[in-house]
Enzyme design. Structure first.
Site, short mmCIF file in Angstrom:
data_model
loop_
_atom_site.label_atom_id
_atom_site.label_comp_id
_atom_site.label_asym_id
_atom_site.label_seq_id
_atom_site.Cartn_x
_atom_site.Cartn_y
_atom_site.Cartn_z
N TYR A 163 0.81 -1.22 0.00
CA TYR A 163 0.00 0.00 0.00
C TYR A 163 0.84 1.27 0.00
CZ TYR A 163 -0.06 -0.11 5.27
OH TYR A 163 0.24 -0.14 6.61
N GLU A 164 0.15 2.38 -0.26
CA GLU A 164 0.78 3.70 -0.47
C GLU A 164 1.76 3.68 -1.64
OE1 GLU A 164 -0.97 5.44 1.03
OE2 GLU A 164 -1.49 4.47 2.92
N GLY A 165 1.43 2.91 -2.66
CA GLY A 165 2.29 2.77 -3.83
C GLY A 165 3.17 1.55 -3.68
#
Length: 599
Positions: free
Chosen positions: A441-443
């Site tokens: 997550y978050e890229g």
């Protein structure tokens, strides 16, 4: 059965001996009066809160998970709400926030250290205030005075929490294709309609209100990322007194059933004409959201530092106590039926890999925290710009390299325990499951690698990378004349030179074939990660050698362990960089020449 002790000794080493934060903060007027005693006091009390309040709830949260009650209602695991009340009462969420809005105004580097301890204690719980901190950063940078007055004070106090709503079922990394709509209502507000997925802390029972920062499109917005705007969409619309009023048309439709972080509610959020107000300029929402996103990426790095630390502590304790087989060089505990497994070389490899990774990650992430303080608060504009460049360059490394290593560390910790590591009651398998999301997550970490190589390095012809190289050389300059430091400085300098050559080679190939960037990006990021960790271990070893040369600390085992761990890193982990460089140089041919039909 698992335990957690805040690693205050190593934290103090990094902050006071390696980084000299007290001296560095004197250059920042807002922090000039902060001394080592104040920092230590905050960390001691913060560590006590994390170990005594949050850590006992970690397995509870994993076991119970969050519960969707229907009609948008979500309840958190037993004890989570009470722990959040204690968190708010203690002012822990306000540590690094602006005093104008009720914050304590402490340096970001201290907030980073506290974040590490929170995530060691309970990553799932820590995500609730963590998302609020990201929302605070976005509104502090781009909110209007009216928005700040209404929302920032509540976010700082912890009375309200925040989220960021980006992802849709068809739009993850590619935000340019999101479909959520924002229709003007004629009174300066907008009706937000659409569905967002994977929204961490999207609904819960911890706070009085939840402030969603939502990406959406205006009716006349251009296609792609240039047509995205950002909106504040509160769960309850603030009334004239700034308190939660009318229920807004935003509800949780369901919660995800996940591999890990069970104690955090990961929600599907439905916006059905919900009332929102715009943050920043129309069609410029991605700029504002990336303030929050970058904050989140740094926070995810700290999640993995925290998980690696607690996993290491528990695997080390087990290795010292678990009796299995005899040492290859003969019995060590002759009065026992077997020796503790820590006598075995490969168990030591697993423990030292964890130790080397977590201590370097701590040094690196705190160094970045100090750079963030300089970026935002240093009185010299040139210093602010230089540190902004360094933070931009290294954010994907913190997110990508540290989370990769954090996952490896937790799996090694589980391996040390053998079959017991696979059993829930020992806690290690939870750390493995929780750590796995940090790489996604978050890229995803592949996105971090593309960002690093494509945007941050090649995008400015290596200017930021060269600036970082000079900063590292300047920091290590005091150790350059110490003959005993050459065993560390020589491989560090060699890798820095090799990175320069590799970067030029990839840049030249990429001008002819852009796929070369995609093919080289992941090994390139790990190579830069090893450059950064080599830098961290050179600094730590240099400080430790000076301490051991001082009669007052000549016999301190802490400093001896630092040097021994640095030697392990350069002997056993650093050599990976050679293989990574070979992978990056191999190019895209072996990947892209493989016909799709052959898979």
């Amino acid at each position: 059965m698992p335990t957690y002790t805040p690693p205050l000794r190593d934290m103090r080493f990094v902050l006071h001996e390696l980084l000299n934060v007290e001296r560095e903060l004197r250059e920042i007027p807002q922090h000039a009066d902060i001394d080592a005693a104040t920092i230590d006091s905050v960390l001691e009390e913060g560590g006590r809160f994390c170990a005594e309040v949050l850590f006992p709830l970690n397995q509870v949260g994993d076991r119970e998970g969050c519960t969707y009650q229907g009609d948008g209602v979500v309840t958190t695991p037993t004890g989570f709400k009470e722990a959040y009340a204690k968190f708010v009462e203690g002012g822990w969420g306000a540590l690094g926030m602006d005093p104008e809005f009720g914050g304590q105004g402490l340096p970001h580097v201290i907030h980073s250290a506290f974040m590490e301890m929170m995530n060691s204690a309970n990553q799932a719980w820590s995500m609730y205030p963590g998302l609020s901190h990201g929302a605070y950063n976005a509104l502090h940078a781009f909110g209007t005075p009216e928005q700040k007055k209404i929302y920032l004070t509540k976010l700082v106090s912890g009375e309200w929490t925040g989220t960021m709503c980006l992802t849709e079922a068809h739009a993850g990394t590619d935000l340019g294709i999101l479909k959520t709509r924002a229709e003007p209502r004629g009174d300066g507000t907008y009706a937000i309609t659409g569905t967002k997925i994977f929204i961490s802390a999207g609904e819960h029972d911890l706070s009085k209100n939840i402030i969603h920062l939502v990406l959406a499109r205006l009716p006349d917005a251009p296609m792609g990322t240039k047509g995205i705007s950002l909106f504040i969409v509160p769960k309850f619309l603030p009334d004239a007194r700034g308190e939660p009023g009318q229920r807004n048309a935003v509800k949780c439709g369901s919660i995800e059933h996940k591999m890990g972080i069970h104690g955090n509610a990961t929600c599907v959020m439905n916006f059905d004409g919900a009332i929102g107000t715009m943050v920043g300029a129309p069609n410029k929402g991605l700029n504002a959201m990336f303030v929050m996103m970058n904050s989140a990426r740094l926070g995810v790095g700290m999640q993995s530092v925290g998980l690696a630390e607690v996993a290491y502590q528990n695997s080390l304790a087990y290795a010292k106590e678990r009796l299995q087989s005899r040492s290859l060089t003969g019995p060590k505990l002759k009065d026992k039926p077997a020796d503790p497994i820590i006598v075995h070389p490969d168990v030591r490899r697993m423990l030292l890999t964890q130790k080397a990774y977590v201590e370097a990650a701590r040094a690196f992430s705190y160094w970045a925290g100090l750079a963030i303080d300089r970026e935002h608060k240093h009185p010299d504009e040139r210093v602010r710009k230089d540190n902004a460049d360094l933070v931009a360059l290294l954010t994907p490394v913190i997110k990508g390299f540290i989370t990769d290593n954090g996952y490896e560390s937790t799996t090694l910790a589980m391996q040390v325990l053998g079959g017991h590591g696979y059993i829930r009651e020992w806690g290690l398998e939870q750390h493995v499951r929780d750590a796995r999301i940090n790489m996604i997550y978050e890229g995803t970490n592949t996105i971090q690698a593309l960002d690093l190589l494509g945007r941050k390095v090649l995008g400015d012809m290596g200017a930021k990378l060269m600036k970082f190289g000079k900063a590292m050389q300047e920091a290590l300059k005091p150790f350059g004349e110490m003959p005993q430091m050459q065993e560390f400085l020589a491989p560090f300098n060699a890798l820095q030179s090799e990175v320069q050559r590799l970067t030029m080679e990839i840049g030249q190939k990429a001008m002819k074939n852009p796929d070369e960037v995609g093919a080289a990006a992941v090994p390139y990021l790990r190579t830069i990660g090893h450059l950064v960790f080599s830098f961290a271990w050179c600094g730590a070893a240099g400080v430790a050698m000076r301490k051991l040369a001082d009669p007052a600390t000549a016999d301190d085992p802490f400093y001896k362990a630092k040097i021994a761990t640095a030697r392990f890193y350069f002997a056993k982990l650093y050599p990976e960089s050679a293989a990574l460089i070979a992978q990056a140089r191999a190019g895209s041919q072996a990947l892209m020449a493989f016909d799709e039909a052959m898979f």
